[in-house]
Design a protein around this motif. Sequence first.
Motif, mmCIF file in Angstrom:
data_model
loop_
_atom_site.group_PDB
_atom_site.id
_atom_site.type_symbol
_atom_site.label_atom_id
_atom_site.label_comp_id
_atom_site.label_asym_id
_atom_site.label_seq_id
_atom_site.Cartn_x
_atom_site.Cartn_y
_atom_site.Cartn_z
ATOM 1 N N LEU A 213 -8.273 -20.984 -5.822
ATOM 2 C CA LEU A 213 -8.630 -21.657 -4.280
ATOM 3 C C LEU A 213 -9.964 -22.185 -4.459
ATOM 4 N N VAL A 221 -6.071 -24.379 -1.406
ATOM 5 C CA VAL A 221 -5.199 -23.093 -2.110
ATOM 6 C C VAL A 221 -4.188 -23.438 -2.919
ATOM 7 N N VAL A 248 -14.462 -17.473 -6.025
ATOM 8 C CA VAL A 248 -13.189 -16.495 -5.165
ATOM 9 C C VAL A 248 -13.009 -15.011 -5.762
ATOM 10 N N THR A 253 -10.940 -13.099 -1.909
ATOM 11 C CA THR A 253 -9.606 -13.332 -1.262
ATOM 12 C C THR A 253 -8.702 -12.078 -0.844
ATOM 13 N N SER A 258 -8.810 -13.127 -7.820
ATOM 14 C CA SER A 258 -8.100 -14.043 -6.897
ATOM 15 C C SER A 258 -6.599 -14.449 -7.320
ATOM 16 N N ARG A 357 -7.775 -18.459 2.634
ATOM 17 C CA ARG A 357 -7.037 -17.031 2.762
ATOM 18 C C ARG A 357 -8.174 -15.937 2.456
ATOM 19 N N GLN A 361 -12.164 -19.079 4.270
ATOM 20 C CA GLN A 361 -11.419 -19.860 5.052
ATOM 21 C C GLN A 361 -12.526 -20.938 5.771
#
Length: 426
Positions: A213, A221, A248, A253, A258, A357, A361
Motif C-alpha cells: 500500500l 493499494v 504500512v 492495515t 501488510s 484499507r 485510508q
Amino acid sequence: MTTITEVTTDMSTFETLESEVRSYCRSFPTIFDKARGYKLWDVQGREFIDFFAGAGALNYGHNNPRIKRKLIDYLTDDHVVHSLDMATVAKENFLKKFQDVILAPREMEYKVMFPGPTGANSVESALKLARKVTGRQTVVSFTKGFHGMTLGALSVTGNSFKRHGAGVPLHHAVSMPYDNYHEDVDSLSLLEHYLDDEGSGLDMPAAIILETLQGEGGINVASNHWLQRVEAICRQRDILLIVDDVQVGCGRTGPFFSFEEAGIQPDIICLSKSIGGYGLPFALTLIKPKLDQWAPGEHNGTFRGHNLAFVASTEALSYWETDELTCETLRKGEIIQRSLSSMTAKHPDTEPEVRGRGLMQGIAFGRKGFAEKVCAIAFERGLIMETSGSDSEVIKVMPPLIIDDEGLNKGLAILDESIQIAKETR
C-alpha cells in the motif's frame, strides 16, 4: 465544537534559526508541547486530534503508558543505552519476543538485522544485500513508490521532486507501472515481457522492491492477486522480493505485516517507524537465512544498538500476543471507509475517490490544491492530517491504532466539516 480560528504562535525562532528544509511545521504552524494517546496540545493549550501519527511512527499512540513505564524503569536502573551492535539484555529480550510473538506464529523464518535507526537505512541494507547475493545490479521498483531519502532509496523512489534533490544521477534502478497504474496497462505482463525479451534493455534484476500500500504515493493499494503474481515472477527468475513495510507494517492495515493477507513470503522485509514502539528511531531488515551472507561489519552503523528502542519495541509487541488489535484496526477501518464514502457522496464535484484499507485510508480529489486546502482548514479546527500523492492530491487518514471510537468519530466529523468549508471558500 470548538473551532481554532487563528494560529498566533510565534514561530520566529524556527523561521530564523532552522533550515528552510523544514516541512511539517509549515503545515502545522504551532509549537506543540504535550501529547497523549491520539491527542496533542500546543503551548497555548489548544487540543488537536492526531490523524497523522508521526507519519506512521506512532501506531501505539503518544506516550503510551505501558511502554513509558518500561522506558522509565530501564533508565532509572542504569541499563545500557548505547551499545553499537554489542549483545545486551534489552536486545536479547527483543529478539526472543519478536521470534515468539511475530515470526513463529506466522511460520516465518528470518534473521533479524539492525541496519541503523531509519527506514531508509533498512532499504539501503536490503538493496546492498540483494546485489551482493545475486551478483546483479539492477533493482525494479514501481511508479508512485517511496522508499526513503538516501541515494539508494531515492533511486527506487518515484517522486520526481524528491529524486531531483539527490543532485546526482540515480542509477541501477528501473521503474515499472504499479497495480492499477492505468486501466489499459497490465503492469505485470509488461514486466514479464521486459524481463524475458533480450532486446528490452532491462538486465535481469537483483530484486524487485514494492510497498503493498503506497502511503506517500497516494494511498494506492495493490491487490492480493497482483502481489502474488509479483512473487511468482521473482521465484521463476531467481529475483529477490523486497517488501518495504516501513509505513504500512506493524498493524497499520490490520495484520502485523501488510502482506499477510496475500500469503506471500518476501525474501527481505524492511521495517521501521512503529517498530520502535514509542516513536524512537529504530529499524529492522528481515532476511531469509540463506541470504544472510554478510561478512562481519560489512554493513554497520553507530546507532544500530538503540537499547531504548529495544525496550519500547519489546513492550509494544505485547499488543500482538492476541488478535485483538488486528480485529479492532479492521473494525475501525470499516468506520473510516463508511465515513469517507459518505463524504465523497456529498461532494461529487470535487472528483473524489476513497482509497486504502485498515487505518491507512484517504480521499483523492481531482480538483488541484483542494486536498491541501482541506488539511489546512482541518488543522485550524483541531485535526492534524497530511496530504500524499505526487501532487498532494490525497488527504490521508492515519490515526494511531489505539484511537477510541469517540476520537475517531470526532476527527472524521471535523474532516467532513473541513471539506464543506473548503468548497464554500474556494
